[in-house]
Design a protein around this motif. Structure first.
Motif, mmCIF file in Angstrom:
data_model
loop_
_atom_site.group_PDB
_atom_site.id
_atom_site.type_symbol
_atom_site.label_atom_id
_atom_site.label_comp_id
_atom_site.label_asym_id
_atom_site.label_seq_id
_atom_site.Cartn_x
_atom_site.Cartn_y
_atom_site.Cartn_z
ATOM 1 N N MET A 319 -26.705 32.230 80.208
ATOM 2 C CA MET A 319 -27.282 31.249 79.293
ATOM 3 C C MET A 319 -26.355 30.050 79.146
ATOM 4 S SD MET A 319 -28.899 33.787 76.393
ATOM 5 C CE MET A 319 -29.499 32.490 75.338
ATOM 6 N N LEU A 320 -25.052 30.304 79.060
ATOM 7 C CA LEU A 320 -24.099 29.210 78.968
ATOM 8 C C LEU A 320 -24.101 28.394 80.255
ATOM 9 C CD1 LEU A 320 -22.037 27.940 77.112
ATOM 10 C CD2 LEU A 320 -20.312 29.490 78.017
ATOM 11 N N TRP A 321 -24.198 29.096 81.379
ATOM 12 C CA TRP A 321 -24.266 28.391 82.664
ATOM 13 C C TRP A 321 -25.526 27.539 82.737
ATOM 14 C CZ3 TRP A 321 -28.062 28.691 86.413
ATOM 15 C CH2 TRP A 321 -27.785 28.047 87.620
ATOM 16 N N LEU A 322 -26.648 28.078 82.267
ATOM 17 C CA LEU A 322 -27.911 27.353 82.316
ATOM 18 C C LEU A 322 -27.859 26.107 81.430
ATOM 19 C CD1 LEU A 322 -30.850 27.172 83.250
ATOM 20 C CD2 LEU A 322 -31.480 28.673 81.336
ATOM 21 N N ILE A 323 -27.295 26.245 80.228
ATOM 22 C CA ILE A 323 -27.194 25.092 79.330
ATOM 23 C C ILE A 323 -26.341 23.994 79.967
ATOM 24 C CG2 ILE A 323 -26.272 24.288 77.124
ATOM 25 C CD1 ILE A 323 -27.013 26.949 75.921
ATOM 26 N N ASN A 324 -25.204 24.394 80.546
ATOM 27 C CA ASN A 324 -24.330 23.404 81.177
ATOM 28 C C ASN A 324 -25.000 22.737 82.371
ATOM 29 O OD1 ASN A 324 -22.205 23.830 79.373
ATOM 30 N ND2 ASN A 324 -21.355 25.492 80.598
ATOM 31 N N VAL A 335 -30.873 18.278 74.016
ATOM 32 C CA VAL A 335 -32.026 18.325 74.913
ATOM 33 C C VAL A 335 -31.923 19.528 75.843
ATOM 34 C CG1 VAL A 335 -33.282 17.083 76.715
ATOM 35 C CG2 VAL A 335 -32.283 15.827 74.794
ATOM 36 N N ALA A 336 -30.707 19.856 76.283
ATOM 37 C CA ALA A 336 -30.511 21.012 77.165
ATOM 38 C C ALA A 336 -30.914 22.308 76.470
ATOM 39 C CB ALA A 336 -29.054 21.079 77.614
ATOM 40 N N ILE A 337 -30.592 22.429 75.174
ATOM 41 C CA ILE A 337 -30.975 23.626 74.424
ATOM 42 C C ILE A 337 -32.497 23.707 74.298
ATOM 43 C CG2 ILE A 337 -30.903 24.700 72.138
ATOM 44 C CD1 ILE A 337 -28.037 23.706 71.875
ATOM 45 N N LEU A 419 -22.764 29.715 72.148
ATOM 46 C CA LEU A 419 -22.567 28.451 71.451
ATOM 47 C C LEU A 419 -21.227 28.406 70.730
ATOM 48 C CD1 LEU A 419 -26.113 27.764 69.945
ATOM 49 C CD2 LEU A 419 -25.102 26.821 72.011
ATOM 50 N N LEU A 420 -20.785 29.552 70.209
ATOM 51 C CA LEU A 420 -19.529 29.589 69.471
ATOM 52 C C LEU A 420 -18.325 29.351 70.378
ATOM 53 C CD1 LEU A 420 -19.852 32.478 66.867
ATOM 54 C CD2 LEU A 420 -19.857 30.033 66.456
ATOM 55 N N ILE A 421 -18.387 29.869 71.612
ATOM 56 C CA ILE A 421 -17.217 29.767 72.488
ATOM 57 C C ILE A 421 -17.305 28.592 73.452
ATOM 58 C CG2 ILE A 421 -16.847 32.257 72.369
ATOM 59 C CD1 ILE A 421 -18.072 32.528 75.096
ATOM 60 N N SER A 422 -18.409 27.858 73.426
ATOM 61 C CA SER A 422 -18.591 26.763 74.370
ATOM 62 C C SER A 422 -17.796 25.537 73.925
ATOM 63 C CB SER A 422 -20.075 26.406 74.504
ATOM 64 O OG SER A 422 -20.242 25.264 75.314
ATOM 65 N N VAL A 423 -16.771 25.196 74.689
ATOM 66 C CA VAL A 423 -15.985 24.011 74.384
ATOM 67 C C VAL A 423 -16.846 22.759 74.547
ATOM 68 C CG1 VAL A 423 -13.944 22.681 75.027
ATOM 69 C CG2 VAL A 423 -13.898 25.172 75.136
ATOM 70 N N GLN A 424 -17.757 22.786 75.525
ATOM 71 C CA GLN A 424 -18.608 21.623 75.766
ATOM 72 C C GLN A 424 -19.528 21.341 74.578
ATOM 73 O OE1 GLN A 424 -18.309 24.205 77.790
ATOM 74 N NE2 GLN A 424 -17.511 23.466 79.737
ATOM 75 N N MET A 425 -19.938 22.402 73.873
ATOM 76 C CA MET A 425 -20.828 22.218 72.733
ATOM 77 C C MET A 425 -20.100 21.565 71.560
ATOM 78 S SD MET A 425 -24.040 22.895 72.643
ATOM 79 C CE MET A 425 -23.997 24.128 73.949
ATOM 80 N N ARG A 426 -18.791 21.722 71.544
ATOM 81 C CA ARG A 426 -17.982 21.124 70.479
ATOM 82 C C ARG A 426 -18.069 19.598 70.572
ATOM 83 N NH1 ARG A 426 -12.952 19.024 70.375
ATOM 84 N NH2 ARG A 426 -11.762 19.202 68.433
ATOM 85 N N SER A 427 -18.401 18.973 69.460
ATOM 86 C CA SER A 427 -18.538 17.515 69.363
ATOM 87 C C SER A 427 -19.710 16.977 70.185
ATOM 88 C CB SER A 427 -17.243 16.808 69.799
ATOM 89 O OG SER A 427 -16.161 17.209 68.991
ATOM 90 N N ALA A 428 -20.655 17.852 70.565
ATOM 91 C CA ALA A 428 -21.843 17.398 71.292
ATOM 92 C C ALA A 428 -22.831 16.784 70.309
ATOM 93 C CB ALA A 428 -22.484 18.565 72.038
#
Length: 522
Positions: A319-324, A335-337, A419-428
C-alpha cells in the motif's frame, strides 16, 4: 466498518433470535460494541509489538566531559551536514527535510546540548584519544600521537546519510598493544512518540532486529552479545544507528538521568609493534525510508529491517509502495490516497456487491422473519430451524453482509501503519491540510467522514423498523446511530491521510450502493 450491523443485516437478525428475551438498553448495546472495538484496537497494538527480554545490566553514571576546548569541524554530503568535534559527531542537518510544513529550518538529529555520537577506541596497556582530546588536523585527516609512540589517524567521509569513520592505528613502538573499538549514541527520549509506531532503542543482534521503547529502557537497562550488529535510536521518521566493522560485540542501552545511551563495544584488536591496522565504524543518520535504508544496508547490513510495518506488513508495504507510485504521477499525496482508495474499493467490488445483495435479501425477509419470531417465541429450537429454512429459500446467510467489514479491518490497520511511518507523507499538502501525517487542524475531514458514514448507514438500514423495544436487533440499530458521532470524535485526532481514506471509502460505498440497487431494481 460498522454499517453491516444494522436491523436488516443477517448478523443482527441472528443475534436477535438468540437473545430475544434478553433485555438490554440502547446505551448498553452501544457500550458493548464500543468496548469490543477498543479492545480489538488495544489487542492488535500489543500483538504487533515485541519487546526483547534480555540480560539486565548495572547502570553506572556517565562522567561528563568538557569538550569546549576541542575545535569544531564540519562534514557534509549531498543530503546531510554534521559537526565533528574530536571523537564526537553532532548537529546532523538533514538538508532535504523541513522541520515542519511551515518552516524554513530543516530537521536536525543529535542536536541537543548533550546529544552526540561518539566513536573511538579504548586502549589496553596504553592511552587512546578521549572525548576532550585535541587532534591535529591536516586537510581531511585528524592525527594524534600518544606517549608510547602509537599514532592515530582518523578520516571521515559522508555518502548520502552514512558517515564512515576510518581509524588507522599505527604502532611505532616496540611493544604490542590492544585497542577495543566502541561507539555510543547519546540523546534525549522522544516525548512526542506516536501510538502504533516503535520509538526508542533499536538493535541488530545476531541478525535479529529488536526494539525497546523509552519506558522499557528506563525501567530496565538492556544488554546484548552478538558476533556483529548495530544499535541506535529510532523516532517516528528518523533514526541514528552506529555499526562497528569488528567481531564479538557487546551492545547496551540504558537511561542516565534524562538522557539515553546506546553503546557498542567490540573485542579488543591487537596491534603488534610496527604494525598498522584500520577500524571502520559507520553512522547512519537519516529518514526511515525503505528505499534509503535499502541503499544504506549495502554498508550497514540489516538496517533496512529496522522499519516496523506491523502485523499486516504484507498489506502495509504494497500500500505504501502504491501510494508513492501514484504520487510520482499525480504529484500530490492527497490525490494519491483518493486514487488508491478507489482502486481498493474496485478490487473489493465483487465482495461488496454480494454483501449488498445479501442485505437487500435480508430486508425482504424481515416481515417473514418477524412472523416466525412471534409464532415460535416459546420454541427456540423450532424458531432457529424455520429461520435457517428462510435463509436457504432466499439463498443468503447472516454473515454474508460482514465480509467487506472483515476485509477492511486489516486494510485499515495496514494503512494506518503505512501513513504513520511514511516520511513522504510528512508535510504533504492537500487542499487546506498542510500535513497529511497529522490531524486535520480544522476538523473538516472528520466531520465529512462522520456525515458520509451516517448517510451510508441511513441508506443501508432502509425503512424497516421494529416496534418491539426489547428486540435486540432494534436496540443494536438504535445504538449504531451513535457510531458516526463516536467515530468522528475518534478520527478527529488521527492522521488526516487516514481520515481522507475512510471518507473517500464511505463516499465510494454510497455510490456503489446506488449503482447496485439500481441494477437490482432493473
Amino acid at each position: 466498518m460498522v454499517q453491516y450491523l444494522n436491523n436488516n443485516s443477517g448478523f443482527a437478525a441472528w443475534n436477535a433470535n438468540r437473545n430475544q428475551n434478553t433485555k438490554k438498553t440502547t446505551l448498553g448495546g452501544f457500550l458493548w460494541w464500543f468496548i469490543i472495538f477498543m479492545a480489538v484496537w488495544w489487542a492488535i497494538g500489543i500483538m504487533f509489538g515485541k519487546n526483547a527480554n534480555v540480560t539486565q545490566m548495572d547502570a553506572s553514571a556517565i562522567v561528563e566531559t568538557d569538550v569546549s576546548a576541542v575545535p569544531v569541524g564540519e562534514i557534509s554530503s549531498t543530503t546531510i551536514t554534521a559537526n565533528v568535534q574530536g571523537l564526537r559527531i553532532s548537529n546532523i542537518d538533514l538538508r532535504d527535510f523541513p522541520a515542519n510544513a511551515n518552516s524554513a529550518d530543516t530537521v536536525k538529529l543529535l542536536s541537543g546540548e548533550n546529544a552526540y555520537a561518539e566513536i573511538g577506541v579504548s586502549g589496553v596497556g596504553t592511552t587512546a584519544p578521549a572525548a576532550d582530546t585535541v587532534w591535529k588536523q591536516d586537510g581531511g585527516v585528524y592525527t594524534w600521537r600518544n606517549a608510547d609512540g602509537v599514532v592515530f589517524n582518523r578520516t571521515l567521509t559522508a555518502t548520502d546519510y552514512v558517515i564512515t569513520v576510518n581509524d588507522e592505528i599505527k604502532n611505532t613502538s616496540k611493544k604490542d598493544f590492544s585497542f577495543a573499538p566502541y561507539a555510543r549514541i547519546r540523546r534525549d527520549g522522544d516525548k512526542t512518540s506516536s501510538a502504533g509506531v516503535y520509538t526508542g532503542f533499536v538493535v541488530n543482534a545476531n541478525n535479529d532486529v529488536e526494539h525497546d521503547d523509552w519506558r522499557a529502557i528506563a525501567k530496565k537497562p538492556q544488554a546484548y552479545t552478538t558476533t556483529n550488529g548495530f544499535a541506535g535510536f529510532v523516532d517516528q521518521y528518523w533514526e541514528t544507528v552506529a555499526d562497528i566493522d569488528a567481531p564479538d560485540q557487546t551492545i547496551r542501552a540504558q537511561k542516565y538521568g534524562d538522557a539515553y545511551m546506546a553503546e557498542i563495544t567490540a573485542r579488543p584488536v591487537n596491534v603488534a609493534a610496527n604494525e598498522t591496522i584500520n577500524i571502520k565504524t559507520y553512522l547512519y543518520a537519516g529518514p526511515r525510508d525503505s528505499s534509503v535504508l535499502k541503499s544504506a544496508s549495502q554498508t550497514i547490513p540489516g538496517i533496512d529491517k529496522t522499519v516496523d510495518y506491523g502485523w499486516f506488513w504484507f498489506l502495509a508495504m504494497p500500500m505504501l509502495w502504491l501510494i508513492n507510485m501514484i504520487n510520482s504521477i499525480v504529484m500530490n499525496y492527497g490525490v494519491a490516497i483518493i486514487i488508491m482508495t478507489i482502486l481498493l474499493r474496485l478490487a473489493l467490488w465483487p465482495l461488496t456487491r454480494k454483501s449488498y445483495t445479501s442485505m437487500a435479501a435480508m430486508q425482504k425477509m424481515q416481515p417473514e422473519m418477524q412472523r416466525i419470531q412471534k409464532l415460535y417465541a416459546n420454541d427456540k429450537a423450532r424458531m432457529q430451524m424455520e429461520i435457517m429454512k428462510l435463509y436457504q429459500t432466499h439463498k443468503t446467510s447472516p454473515m454474508s453482509g460482514c465480509l467487506p467489514m472483515l476485509i477492511q479491518i486489516p486494510i485499515f490497520f495496514a494503512l494506518y501503519k503505512a501513513l504513520l511511518i511514511s516520511v513522504q507523507m510528512r508535510s504533504a499538502h492537500f487542499l487546506w491540510i498542510s500535513d497529511l501525517a497529522v490531524m486535520d487542524p480544522y476538523f473538516i475531514l472528520p466531520i465529512l467522514m462522520g456525515a458520509s458514514m451516517w448517510l451510508q448507514q441511513r441508506l443501508q438500514s432502509g425503512a424497516t423498523k421494529s416496534a418491539d423495544k426489547n428486540d435486540v436487533a432494534a436496540q443494536t440499530q438504535r445504538a449504531m446511530r451513535w457510531m458516526p458521532i463516536i467515530f468522528t470524535v475518534m478520527f478527529a485526532w488521527m492522521p488526516a491521510g487516514l481520515v481522507l481514506y475512510w471518507t473517500m471509502s464511505n463516499l465510494f460505498g454510497i455510490a456503489q450502493m446506488y449503482i447496485i440497487k439500481r441494477n437490482m431494481d432493473k
